[in-house]
Design a protein around this motif. Structure first.
Motif, mmCIF file in Angstrom:
data_model
loop_
_atom_site.group_PDB
_atom_site.id
_atom_site.type_symbol
_atom_site.label_atom_id
_atom_site.label_comp_id
_atom_site.label_asym_id
_atom_site.label_seq_id
_atom_site.Cartn_x
_atom_site.Cartn_y
_atom_site.Cartn_z
ATOM 1 N N ARG A 73 -7.069 -4.590 1.203
ATOM 2 C CA ARG A 73 -6.749 -3.178 0.534
ATOM 3 C C ARG A 73 -5.929 -2.304 1.278
ATOM 4 N N ALA A 74 -5.420 -1.372 0.331
ATOM 5 C CA ALA A 74 -4.194 -0.599 0.732
ATOM 6 C C ALA A 74 -4.458 0.313 1.689
ATOM 7 N N GLY A 75 -5.820 0.684 1.896
ATOM 8 C CA GLY A 75 -6.510 1.608 2.934
ATOM 9 C C GLY A 75 -7.702 1.264 3.313
ATOM 10 N N PRO A 76 -8.190 2.034 4.280
ATOM 11 C CA PRO A 76 -9.536 1.761 5.076
ATOM 12 C C PRO A 76 -10.950 2.181 4.076
ATOM 13 N N HIS A 125 -10.018 2.245 -1.835
ATOM 14 C CA HIS A 125 -8.513 1.884 -1.993
ATOM 15 C C HIS A 125 -8.310 0.827 -2.814
ATOM 16 N N THR A 172 -10.252 1.257 12.500
ATOM 17 C CA THR A 172 -11.254 2.663 12.277
ATOM 18 C C THR A 172 -12.332 1.971 12.728
ATOM 19 N N TRP A 215 -13.093 -0.600 9.550
ATOM 20 C CA TRP A 215 -11.990 -1.251 8.997
ATOM 21 C C TRP A 215 -10.829 -1.746 9.749
ATOM 22 N N ARG A 246 -6.505 -2.903 10.262
ATOM 23 C CA ARG A 246 -5.539 -3.032 9.628
ATOM 24 C C ARG A 246 -4.863 -4.229 10.211
ATOM 25 N N TRP A 255 -5.746 -3.676 4.642
ATOM 26 C CA TRP A 255 -6.752 -3.487 5.440
ATOM 27 C C TRP A 255 -8.021 -4.254 4.944
#
Length: 171
Positions: free
Chosen positions: A52-55, A59, A78, A81, A83, A93
């Motif tokens: 995914r593009a973000g956590p 996203h 996080t 998640w 990265r 992510w």
């Protein structure tokens, strides 16, 4: 009763020292949510992992990894998640439940990599690791890494296989 005030004074002094030192230590160490160092290597636990593009599941889905045990490098995290940097240089992510702490390596070379019987460049070759083949990383020492794949094991120079060099792989 005479020793009690001395003990209380010592406890108060120790508490004050810990209170003063604690924040300074925490600021310089910058602990991660997992308590593990970043960057670090892990592998993908499943044969289908969403990138995914973000956590977060909200996203955008970038792509889907379809290689179980693919080595990836965690470059940020996080609490839920991670990265990751993959062997092709992609950054995405993934959820922490889709990663495994077992270390794997991948031959990114277009040629087979010789797995030597001893950690020396002149040692006999016991097997070869084919291009894009995965192997379990057993350990690294003095610039050489012992790996195991398909019942064979041997030594390759550190950095010759993706997932063995400790330096960050993606910028």
């Amino acid at each position: 009763m005479r020793g009690l005030p001395d003990v209380m004074l010592k406890c108060a002094a120790l508490a004050w020292l810990l209170a003063c030192a604690g924040p300074a230590m925490a600021a310089s160490e910058r602990p991660t949510p997992s308590g593990l160092p970043v960057p670090r290597y892990v592998s993908l636990k499943f044969d289908k992992v969403n990138a995914r593009a973000g956590p977060g599941d909200d996203h955008r889905l970038l792509w889907v990894y379809r290689v179980r045990s693919l080595p990836v490098q965690v470059v940020a995290e996080t609490s839920e998640w991670r990265r990751i940097c993959d062997p092709d240089g992609g950054l995405a992510w993934v959820h922490k439940r889709t990663t495994d702490g077992r270390r794997m390596v991948l031959n990114m070379s277009p040629r087979p990599v010789a797995l030597r019987r001893r950690p020396k460049p002149t040692a006999a070759v016991g097997a070869y690791l084919n291009p894009r083949a995965l192997a379990a990383l057993v350990r690294c020492e003095k610039g050489w890494c012992r790996v195991r794949a398909d019942g064979e094991s041997g030594w390759a120079q550190e950095g010759e296989l993706w997932g063995s060099a400790e330096a960050p792989q993606c910028r």
